[in-house]
Design a protein around this motif. Structure first.
Motif, PDB file in Angstrom:
ATOM      1  N   THR A 247       0.850  -1.179   0.000  1.00 41.52           N
ATOM      2  CA  THR A 247       0.000   0.000   0.000  1.00 41.52           C
ATOM      3  C   THR A 247       0.890   1.234   0.000  1.00 41.52           C
ATOM      4  OG1 THR A 247      -0.104  -0.138   2.426  1.00 41.52           O
ATOM      5  CG2 THR A 247      -1.935  -1.072   1.191  1.00 41.52           C
ATOM      6  N   ASN A 248       0.471   2.228  -0.743  1.00 45.23           N
ATOM      7  CA  ASN A 248       1.245   3.454  -0.906  1.00 45.23           C
ATOM      8  C   ASN A 248       0.379   4.620  -0.441  1.00 45.23           C
ATOM      9  OD1 ASN A 248       3.011   5.413  -1.678  1.00 45.23           O
ATOM     10  ND2 ASN A 248       2.773   5.108  -3.864  1.00 45.23           N
ATOM     11  N   PHE A 249       0.777   5.228   0.678  1.00 44.66           N
ATOM     12  CA  PHE A 249      -0.036   6.286   1.281  1.00 44.66           C
ATOM     13  C   PHE A 249      -0.225   7.462   0.334  1.00 44.66           C
ATOM     14  CE2 PHE A 249      -0.960   9.606   4.486  1.00 44.66           C
ATOM     15  CZ  PHE A 249      -2.011   8.976   5.122  1.00 44.66           C
ATOM     16  N   PHE A 250       0.791   7.795  -0.410  1.00 46.06           N
ATOM     17  CA  PHE A 250       0.638   8.682  -1.567  1.00 46.06           C
ATOM     18  C   PHE A 250       1.713   8.294  -2.568  1.00 46.06           C
ATOM     19  CE2 PHE A 250       3.727  11.038   1.000  1.00 46.06           C
ATOM     20  CZ  PHE A 250       4.676  11.368   0.072  1.00 46.06           C
ATOM     21  N   SER A 251       1.534   8.676  -3.801  1.00 42.12           N
ATOM     22  CA  SER A 251       2.445   8.209  -4.842  1.00 42.12           C
ATOM     23  C   SER A 251       3.174   9.362  -5.498  1.00 42.12           C
ATOM     24  CB  SER A 251       1.661   7.419  -5.900  1.00 42.12           C
ATOM     25  OG  SER A 251       2.512   7.094  -6.980  1.00 42.12           O
ATOM     26  N   THR A 252       4.485   9.285  -5.537  1.00 43.85           N
ATOM     27  CA  THR A 252       5.277  10.281  -6.255  1.00 43.85           C
ATOM     28  C   THR A 252       5.125  10.094  -7.763  1.00 43.85           C
ATOM     29  OG1 THR A 252       7.201   8.827  -6.166  1.00 43.85           O
ATOM     30  CG2 THR A 252       6.978  10.451  -4.415  1.00 43.85           C
ATOM     31  N   MET A 253       4.560   8.953  -8.168  1.00 47.22           N
ATOM     32  CA  MET A 253       4.420   8.684  -9.600  1.00 47.22           C
ATOM     33  C   MET A 253       3.208   9.396 -10.188  1.00 47.22           C
ATOM     34  SD  MET A 253       5.317   4.614  -9.739  1.00 47.22           S
ATOM     35  CE  MET A 253       4.214   4.185  -8.400  1.00 47.22           C
ATOM     36  N   ASN A 254       2.099   9.422  -9.424  1.00 46.27           N
ATOM     37  CA  ASN A 254       0.879   9.992  -9.999  1.00 46.27           C
ATOM     38  C   ASN A 254       0.101  10.873  -9.025  1.00 46.27           C
ATOM     39  OD1 ASN A 254      -0.157   8.097  -8.274  1.00 46.27           O
ATOM     40  ND2 ASN A 254      -0.728   6.653  -9.872  1.00 46.27           N
ATOM     41  N   GLY A 255       0.655  11.107  -7.850  1.00 45.66           N
ATOM     42  CA  GLY A 255       0.031  12.043  -6.931  1.00 45.66           C
ATOM     43  C   GLY A 255      -1.157  11.507  -6.163  1.00 45.66           C
ATOM     44  N   VAL A 256      -1.483  10.233  -6.297  1.00 43.06           N
ATOM     45  CA  VAL A 256      -2.609   9.652  -5.581  1.00 43.06           C
ATOM     46  C   VAL A 256      -2.162   8.355  -4.914  1.00 43.06           C
ATOM     47  CG1 VAL A 256      -4.323  10.642  -7.135  1.00 43.06           C
ATOM     48  CG2 VAL A 256      -3.376   8.391  -7.612  1.00 43.06           C
ATOM     49  N   PRO A 257      -2.904   7.906  -3.895  1.00 42.49           N
ATOM     50  CA  PRO A 257      -2.573   6.615  -3.285  1.00 42.49           C
ATOM     51  C   PRO A 257      -2.664   5.487  -4.305  1.00 42.49           C
ATOM     52  CG  PRO A 257      -4.099   7.841  -1.920  1.00 42.49           C
ATOM     53  CD  PRO A 257      -4.022   8.573  -3.216  1.00 42.49           C
ATOM     54  N   SER A 258      -1.937   4.422  -4.036  1.00 41.02           N
ATOM     55  CA  SER A 258      -1.932   3.320  -4.989  1.00 41.02           C
ATOM     56  C   SER A 258      -1.637   2.009  -4.283  1.00 41.02           C
ATOM     57  CB  SER A 258      -0.884   3.560  -6.087  1.00 41.02           C
ATOM     58  OG  SER A 258       0.412   3.662  -5.520  1.00 41.02           O
ATOM     59  N   LEU A 259      -1.890   0.934  -4.984  1.00 37.70           N
ATOM     60  CA  LEU A 259      -1.501  -0.395  -4.556  1.00 37.70           C
ATOM     61  C   LEU A 259      -0.485  -0.905  -5.556  1.00 37.70           C
ATOM     62  CD1 LEU A 259      -2.028  -2.800  -2.577  1.00 37.70           C
ATOM     63  CD2 LEU A 259      -3.630  -3.659  -4.298  1.00 37.70           C
ATOM     64  N   ILE A 260       0.674  -1.280  -5.070  1.00 40.43           N
ATOM     65  CA  ILE A 260       1.774  -1.703  -5.933  1.00 40.43           C
ATOM     66  C   ILE A 260       1.942  -3.213  -5.825  1.00 40.43           C
ATOM     67  CG2 ILE A 260       4.264  -1.506  -6.325  1.00 40.43           C
ATOM     68  CD1 ILE A 260       4.081   1.322  -5.158  1.00 40.43           C
ATOM     69  N   LYS A 261       2.113  -3.863  -6.966  1.00 32.64           N
ATOM     70  CA  LYS A 261       2.302  -5.313  -7.026  1.00 32.64           C
ATOM     71  C   LYS A 261       3.661  -5.606  -7.638  1.00 32.64           C
ATOM     72  CE  LYS A 261       0.352  -9.440  -9.287  1.00 32.64           C
ATOM     73  NZ  LYS A 261      -0.730  -9.951 -10.156  1.00 32.64           N
ATOM     74  N   VAL A 262       4.445  -6.453  -6.969  1.00 34.66           N
ATOM     75  CA  VAL A 262       5.784  -6.789  -7.455  1.00 34.66           C
ATOM     76  C   VAL A 262       5.985  -8.296  -7.347  1.00 34.66           C
ATOM     77  CG1 VAL A 262       8.259  -6.410  -7.197  1.00 34.66           C
ATOM     78  CG2 VAL A 262       6.668  -4.569  -6.645  1.00 34.66           C
ATOM     79  N   ASP A 263       6.395  -8.927  -8.422  1.00 36.44           N
ATOM     80  CA  ASP A 263       6.759 -10.342  -8.401  1.00 36.44           C
ATOM     81  C   ASP A 263       8.217 -10.459  -7.987  1.00 36.44           C
ATOM     82  OD1 ASP A 263       4.259 -11.238  -9.250  1.00 36.44           O
ATOM     83  OD2 ASP A 263       4.772 -10.885 -11.344  1.00 36.44           O
ATOM     84  N   MET A 264       8.455 -11.158  -6.892  1.00 39.50           N
ATOM     85  CA  MET A 264       9.792 -11.263  -6.331  1.00 39.50           C
ATOM     86  C   MET A 264      10.469 -12.557  -6.764  1.00 39.50           C
ATOM     87  SD  MET A 264       9.880  -8.503  -4.358  1.00 39.50           S
ATOM     88  CE  MET A 264      11.051  -8.755  -3.030  1.00 39.50           C
ATOM     89  N   CYS A 265      11.795 -12.532  -6.782  1.00 39.31           N
ATOM     90  CA  CYS A 265      12.576 -13.742  -7.012  1.00 39.31           C
ATOM     91  C   CYS A 265      12.899 -14.381  -5.663  1.00 39.31           C
ATOM     92  CB  CYS A 265      13.883 -13.426  -7.734  1.00 39.31           C
ATOM     93  SG  CYS A 265      13.666 -12.629  -9.335  1.00 39.31           S
ATOM     94  N   LYS A 266      13.221 -15.652  -5.687  1.00 42.51           N
ATOM     95  CA  LYS A 266      13.641 -16.310  -4.460  1.00 42.51           C
ATOM     96  C   LYS A 266      14.956 -15.706  -3.997  1.00 42.51           C
ATOM     97  CE  LYS A 266      14.526 -20.824  -2.369  1.00 42.51           C
ATOM     98  NZ  LYS A 266      14.549 -22.290  -2.560  1.00 42.51           N
ATOM     99  N   PRO A 267      15.058 -15.307  -2.698  1.00 43.15           N
ATOM    100  CA  PRO A 267      16.299 -14.675  -2.229  1.00 43.15           C
ATOM    101  C   PRO A 267      17.480 -15.622  -2.298  1.00 43.15           C
ATOM    102  CG  PRO A 267      14.852 -15.185  -0.382  1.00 43.15           C
ATOM    103  CD  PRO A 267      14.058 -15.435  -1.632  1.00 43.15           C
ATOM    104  N   GLN A 268      18.604 -15.077  -2.721  1.00 45.18           N
ATOM    105  CA  GLN A 268      19.856 -15.830  -2.786  1.00 45.18           C
ATOM    106  C   GLN A 268      20.662 -15.513  -1.530  1.00 45.18           C
ATOM    107  OE1 GLN A 268      20.477 -17.993  -5.365  1.00 45.18           O
ATOM    108  NE2 GLN A 268      18.393 -17.437  -5.969  1.00 45.18           N
ATOM    109  N   ARG A 269      20.841 -16.490  -0.701  1.00 45.55           N
ATOM    110  CA  ARG A 269      21.567 -16.270   0.553  1.00 45.55           C
ATOM    111  C   ARG A 269      22.992 -15.827   0.286  1.00 45.55           C
ATOM    112  NH1 ARG A 269      17.234 -15.479   3.445  1.00 45.55           N
ATOM    113  NH2 ARG A 269      15.804 -17.230   3.311  1.00 45.55           N
ATOM    114  N   GLY A 270      23.414 -14.780   0.969  1.00 46.19           N
ATOM    115  CA  GLY A 270      24.757 -14.277   0.802  1.00 46.19           C
ATOM    116  C   GLY A 270      24.909 -13.362  -0.393  1.00 46.19           C
ATOM    117  N   SER A 271      23.806 -13.104  -1.108  1.00 45.15           N
ATOM    118  CA  SER A 271      23.865 -12.273  -2.305  1.00 45.15           C
ATOM    119  C   SER A 271      23.048 -11.006  -2.095  1.00 45.15           C
ATOM    120  CB  SER A 271      23.337 -13.039  -3.515  1.00 45.15           C
ATOM    121  OG  SER A 271      23.175 -12.162  -4.627  1.00 45.15           O
ATOM    122  N   GLN A 272      23.369  -9.965  -2.792  1.00 46.66           N
ATOM    123  CA  GLN A 272      22.621  -8.716  -2.726  1.00 46.66           C
ATOM    124  C   GLN A 272      21.543  -8.656  -3.795  1.00 46.66           C
ATOM    125  OE1 GLN A 272      23.040  -6.303  -0.239  1.00 46.66           O
ATOM    126  NE2 GLN A 272      24.219  -8.026   0.573  1.00 46.66           N
TER     127      GLN A 272
END
Length: 274
Positions: A247-272
């Motif tokens: 949840t985004n309380f306000f958005s620097t992208m469009n000036g209104v609140p938004s819901l952001i969806k991101v598909d994550m990769c499996k974390p690699q231990r010891g990696s950035q």
């Protein structure tokens, strides 16, 4: 996040709760209070959590009408009840919600810095823990905020202190000695458990999503186009367990609140990289 993949989000200004389907369809699920409040400092719907029975529990502060201040329960059919009335002079800002495995509800209070407990099937909140680690620093306003349960402990974000506090739960249910689990975060707000056991925190001041590993080490995994992220949650359906919604309380992208969806990769231990 509901088990069927629907996302629920509260609107702090209108007191509405919206349901968003996996296909992106938006509908109003519940209306907690018949008032528009452009100054959300005095009232608003904040943290939410589903119980095992399918009821949606919502923290709402309401200084304008103290009798409506407390924890609300919205049943699956959308009917609403004030399940746990709270005195705003005592519990100023109920915010983050988390259930333990026994169905008891824990509520953070952000201004004074404390955790309150609501025993299952009761309508009374009792002070569970008050500690200096949960209090906002002298230069800040918001202390204990997001909360999540993991491995017989609660992890609590102290927003203006920039810390995550670990509170063990003793065998008798009483709190153990709290300690700083992670520090140096830029406004940790909502906190959730990721699909591989790590903690994820939305850092509202820094516009970041941060992963916290079991040893307390932190890693920024998202730091662009998030605006002012307040709460992360991972999907529950088979195809979305590595998908995070913020949840985004306000958005620097469009000036209104938004819901952001991101598909994550499996974390690699010891990696950035993630």
């Amino acid at each position: 996040m509901a088990p069927n993949g629907d996302v629920y989000t509260s609107d702090q200004v209108t007191f509405d709760v919206y349901r968003i389907t996996p296909g992106g369809e938006i509908s109003r699920f519940a209306h907690l209070y018949d008032m528009y409040n452009p100054d959300a400092a005095y009232a608003g719907a904040l943290g939410m959590e589903f119980s095992r029975t399918g009821d949606l529990w919502i923290a709402m502060l309401n200084f304008m009408e103290p009798a409506r201040h407390g924890i609300y329960k919205v049943h699956p059919d959308g009917t609403i009840q004030l399940a746990v009335p709270m005195n705003p002079d005592e519990i100023v800002a109920p915010n983050g919600l988390a259930f333990d495995p026994f169905g008891d509800l824990y509520v953070t209070e952000s201004i004074n810095g404390a955790i309150w407990k609501v025993v299952k099937n009761q309508n009374l909140a009792s002070l569970w823990l008050a500690d200096a680690l949960l209090v906002p620093p002298p230069s800040g306003v918001f202390g204990a905020n997001g909360i999540v349960y993991k491995d017989r402990a609660f992890f609590v974000a102290n927003t203006d202190a920039g810390t995550i506090i670990k509170v063990p739960v003793n065998q008798d249910g009483a709190p153990g000695n709290p300690s700083v689990f992670a520090s140096g975060l830029n406004g940790p707000d909502g906190i959730t458990l990721g699909p591989y056991g790590d903690l994820y925190v939305a850092c509202c001041y820094g516009g970041q999503l941060v992963r916290i590993m079991d040893d307390g080490k932190t890693e920024v995994v998202l730091d662009s186009d998030l605006g002012y992220p307040t709460t992360p949650v991972f999907g529950k359906t088979q195809g979305e367990k590595a998908t995070v919604y913020l949840t985004n309380f306000f958005s620097t992208m469009n000036g209104v609140p938004s819901l952001i969806k991101v598909d994550m990769c499996k974390p690699q231990r010891g990696s950035q990289n993630e």
